[in-house]
Write an enzyme that holds these catalytic residues in place. Structure first.
Site, short mmCIF file in Angstrom:
data_model
loop_
_atom_site.label_atom_id
_atom_site.label_comp_id
_atom_site.label_asym_id
_atom_site.label_seq_id
_atom_site.Cartn_x
_atom_site.Cartn_y
_atom_site.Cartn_z
N ASP A 254 1.05 -1.04 0.10
CA ASP A 254 -0.05 -0.07 -0.06
C ASP A 254 1.01 1.19 0.00
O ASP A 254 1.71 1.35 0.68
CB ASP A 254 -0.87 -0.15 1.04
CG ASP A 254 -1.46 1.18 1.43
OD1 ASP A 254 -2.54 1.52 0.55
OD2 ASP A 254 -1.56 2.04 2.33
N GLU A 291 1.38 -0.05 -5.04
CA GLU A 291 0.45 1.07 -5.18
C GLU A 291 1.64 2.27 -4.86
O GLU A 291 2.15 2.23 -3.75
CB GLU A 291 -0.52 1.20 -4.15
CG GLU A 291 -1.44 2.67 -4.68
CD GLU A 291 -2.32 2.96 -3.43
OE1 GLU A 291 -3.15 3.75 -3.67
OE2 GLU A 291 -2.09 2.41 -1.88
#
Length: 588
Positions: A254, A291
Site C-alpha cells: 500500500d 501502489e
C-alpha cells in the site's frame, strides 16, 4: 529456512520469546508469572521457556510501567491490547501441498474485504463463494489488509500488529483453510500489506523502540525509519511471514510513495530480493505489486523470474481516474488532472501505461509526476474501474454503477477485461452491485471523535449537501451497509452483467492470456468523436486490435480495413452504436 528475528518461536522443548526494545531498561515476560528477560547487544531481550506450547498467551512488561503485546504477535484473541498467543504454524495440514502458484500473466484479480464479503464476515464463510469466482473467470483473490486493528470492524489500513491476522475474521488456521481451499480450486490469493505507517490505536512501539519512527509525518501518522536495520528487518520478515506461513501467492504494498526514505527506497528493493529468494528456494510463483502515486516505472518488471529488486506491477490509478472522469464528468480533487481530455488519457494509458510519465500535475501544485513507462510490458500495470479507495473515499461510498450509464460501464469493462494489462474487479462489480462501500472503523473515545471531525473537515461540501445522509464512519450500521448484496446478483440486471463479465473473461482466457508473455505496447489513438483505436504486439507475434466508440452517439465508421479475426464484438455494417467495443487478433 525460517530465521526471523521477531516474535515467539516454538522450540524442541518449549518456546523462545524475543523483543527489540532498545529504549527499555528492563523487560519481563508475562506468562503465568513474570520472569525477567535477558538483555543482549543491540537492545534485544530474550527468554526461553521450557514446557511452553502453542496456545499459551503472553505479554511483555516494560520497565515495570506498561504491559504490551508482542509487536510480532501471531494472533490476538482479545484484540490489540490483549495478550498475544503462540501459534504453531507448522501444524496446519495443508491439502494443496503441491500448489506452486500461477504465472503472473494468468492473473485476473478481485479485491475483497473479508468482513463485508459475506454476511458472516469470516475467512471460512468466504470459502462458499470461491466456486462463484472460479466460474466467473477470476484467477486471484486479493484480501484487503488483515493485520490486527482496534475493534471489530476496519478497512484494515489501521493495522498495528503486522504479523497477527485479525481475530474478527477467525483464527489463523481459518485463514489457512481459506487459502488452501482457494489453491485447490486453482485460485491465487494475494494480501494487501501496509508498510508506510502504523494505526493510531494500540501502537506501543514508540515507548520502548522509538527508533522505529522518524520526525517525518505521513498522512496517517509518524513515518517509519527503514534506515534502521532492525526496522527494515521487521517489515521484510513480515512479508516473508505471510508468503511462507500462510502461503499467500503475492502481496500488494500500500502507498509506498508515503514511505519516508530518501532517494531509492532500499527497503522495497531488499524486500523484493528476499521474496525472490523464497520463490527460487520453494519453486513457487510469487508476485509483488505496488501502489505508488509517484508512477516510478523503474521499480517495475513484470517479466522478471523471481523478483530480484523490482515489482511485477503497479496499480494504475491513472487508468481509473481517466475512465471515471469520462463516465461521471466529476472533476474534484485528483480528477481535475484528467478533465481536459479523459479520452486522450485513456488512450495514453492503453498505449504506454501511465498517463503521467513526467508531466506536471496541477493537482499536486505543478509537481512533475511519473517516469516513461511505454517500454514496460503491459502486464506491469493493474487496471481497474473500481477499488476500495475509489469507492470508499467518496462521502457516500457509492459505486460507479450508481452514478454512471450502465452501457458506458459495460463498454469500459469490455476494454478493461480484454486489454493486455492485468485486470482487477472490486467485489460485487462482476454483477454490477450497488451496495455502498463507505469508510468505517471501530475506534472509541477521543480517537473516534477525532475521526468524525476529520471526515467533516475533509468532506465539508458533502455534509452541507447531504447532511445526515453522509454515513457516520463509527456507526455499526455504516459497516453493515457495506456487506455485499449477493442476492442482487440473481436479478435480471445482475444476471446480464454476470453473463457479460463471464464471457469477457472466457475470451481473455482463450485468446489473450496464452499470448501475454512477451507482449508489448503498440499504438493508441482517439478522435474527438470518441472513436478509440489501439494495438499491442502479443508474445506470439500476433497483433491485438481494439476499436471502440466511447461516446453516447452512434457514428459511421467501417472496421473493414482491420484485417484481424474478430474475438469480441463481432462486425459492423458501417454504423457503430454508442458505447460499442470491438476486439480483433491478427496472426503474425
Amino acid at each position: 529456512m525460517n530465521d526471523r528475528q521477531f516474535g515467539a518461536r516454538l522450540t524442541a522443548d518449549g518456546a523462545s520469546f524475543r523483543l527489540w526494545a532498545p529504549a527499555a531498561k528492563r523487560v519481563d515476560l508475562l506468562l503465568e508469572r513474570a520472569q525477567p528477560m535477558r538483555r543482549s547487544e543491540g537492545g534485544w531481550f530474550a527468554a526461553d521457556v521450557s514446557g511452553a506450547r502453542a496456545g499459551v498467551r503472553y505479554k511483555f512488561r516494560i520497565d515495570d510501567e506498561v504491559d504490551v503485546p508482542d509487536p510480532a504477535s501471531a494472533f490476538q484473541p482479545d484484540d490489540i491490547s490483549g495478550p498475544s498467543e503462540v501459534i504453531d504454524h507448522a501444524s496446519y495440514p495443508w491439502r494443496a501441498s503441491n500448489w506452486r502458484g500461477r504465472p503472473w500473466q494468468d492473473t485476473v484479480l478481485i479485491e475483497t474485504h473479508v468482513g463485508t464479503f459475506t454476511r458472516e464476515g469470516t475467512y471460512l464463510a468466504m470459502i462458499d463463494k470461491l466456486d462463484h469466482l472460479v466460474a466467473m473467470g477470476i484467477t486471484a483473490v486479493e484480501l484487503m489488509p488483515l493485520a490486527d486493528f482496534a475493534g471489530q470492524r476496519n478497512w484494515g489500513y489501521d493495522g498495528v500488529l503486522w504479523y497477527a491476522s485479525d481475530s474478527a475474521y477467525g483464527r489463523p488456521d481459518d485463514l489457512k483453510t481459506l487459502i488452501d481451499e482457494a489453491h485447490l480450486r486453482g485460485l491465487m490469493v494475494f494480501l494487501d500489506v501496509v508498510y508506510n505507517h502504523f494505526g493510531p490505536e494500540g501502537n506501543y512501539l514508540g515507548r520502548y523502540a522509538p527508533a522505529f519512527f522518524t520526525e517525518a509525518q505521513t498522512p496517517w501518522g509518524s513515518a517509519i525509519d527503514y534506515r534502521v536495520p532492525e526496522v527494515r528487518a521487521f517489515a521484510i520478515e513480515n512479508a516473508l511471514y505471510w508468503l511462507r506461513e500462510y502461503r499467500f501467492d503475492g502481496l500488494r504494498l500500500d502507498a509506498v510513495h508515503a514511505i519516508a526514505e530518501p532517494g531509492e527506497i532500499a527497503m522495497l528493493r531488499d524486500l523484493s530480493v528476499a521474496a525472490g529468494n523464497l520463490a527460487a528456494e520453494s519453486g513457487r510463483h510469487i508476485h509483488l505489486v505496488l501502489e505508488n502515486d509517484d508512477n516510478r516505472a523503474s521499480a517495475l518488471d513484470a517479466e522478471e523470474g523471481p523478483p530480484r529488486g523490482k515489482y511485477r506491477a503497479q496499480w494504475n490509478d491513472d487508468y481509473h481516474h481517466a475512465w471515471h472522469v469520462l463516465l461521471t464528468k466529476e472533476s474534484q480533487g485528483y480528477y481535475s488532472d484528467y478533465q481536459r481530455s479523459p479520452l486522450h488519457d485513456i488512450a495514453c494509458a492503453l498505449g504506454s501505461g501511465f498517463v503521467y510519465q513526467g508531466e506536471a500535475s496541477a493537482h499536486r501544485g505543478g509537481q512533475l509526476r511519473g517516469e516513461p513507462s511505454g517500454n514496460l510490458a503491459p502486464t506491469a500495470f493493474v487496471s481497474f474501474l473500481q477499488n476500495h479507495d475509489q469507492i470508499g473515499n467518496r462521502p457516500l461510498g457509492d459505486r460507479l454503477e450508481s452514478i454512471a450509464d450502465p452501457k458506458a460501464v459495460e463498454a469500459a469493462l469490455a476494454v478493461t477485461l480484454l486489454a493486455p494489462m492485468i485486470p482487477m474487479l472490486f467485489m460485487g462489480e462482476e454483477w454490477g452491485s450497488k451496495a455502498p462501500f463507505p469508510f468505517f472503523c471501530d475506534f472509541k473515545g477521543d480517537l473516534a471523535e477525532a475521526v468524525r471531525k476529520g471526515r467533516h473537515q475533509e468532506y465539508a461540501w458533502a455534509y452541507a449537501k447531504y447532511g445526515n445522509d453522509v454515513p457516520d464512519p463509527l456507526a455499526k450500521s455504516t459497516f453493515q451497509s457495506a456487506v455485499l448484496d449477493w442476492e442482487s446478483c440473481n436479478g435480471q440486471a445482475g444476471q446480464q452483467r454476470l453473463a457479460l463479465v463471464q464471457e469477457l473473461l472466457a475470451t481473455r482466457q482463450r485468446e489473450i492470456i496464452p499470448r501475454l508473455a512477451g507482449a508489448a505496447f503498440g499504438n493508441a489513438d482517439v478522435a474527438d468523436t470518441g472513436f478509440l483505436t489501439a494495438t499491442w504486439r502479443m508474445g506470439d507475434g500476433a497483433t491485438l486490435q481494439l476499436a471502440a466508440n466511447l461516446s453516447s452517439s452512434e457514428m459511421a465508421h467501417k472496421l473493414g480495413e482491420a484485417t484481424g479475426t474478430p474475438i469480441w464484438g463481432g462486425e459492423t455494417n458501417g454504423v457503430i452504436p454508442p458505447w460499442s467495443v470491438f476486439w480483433r487478433l491478427e496472426a503474425r
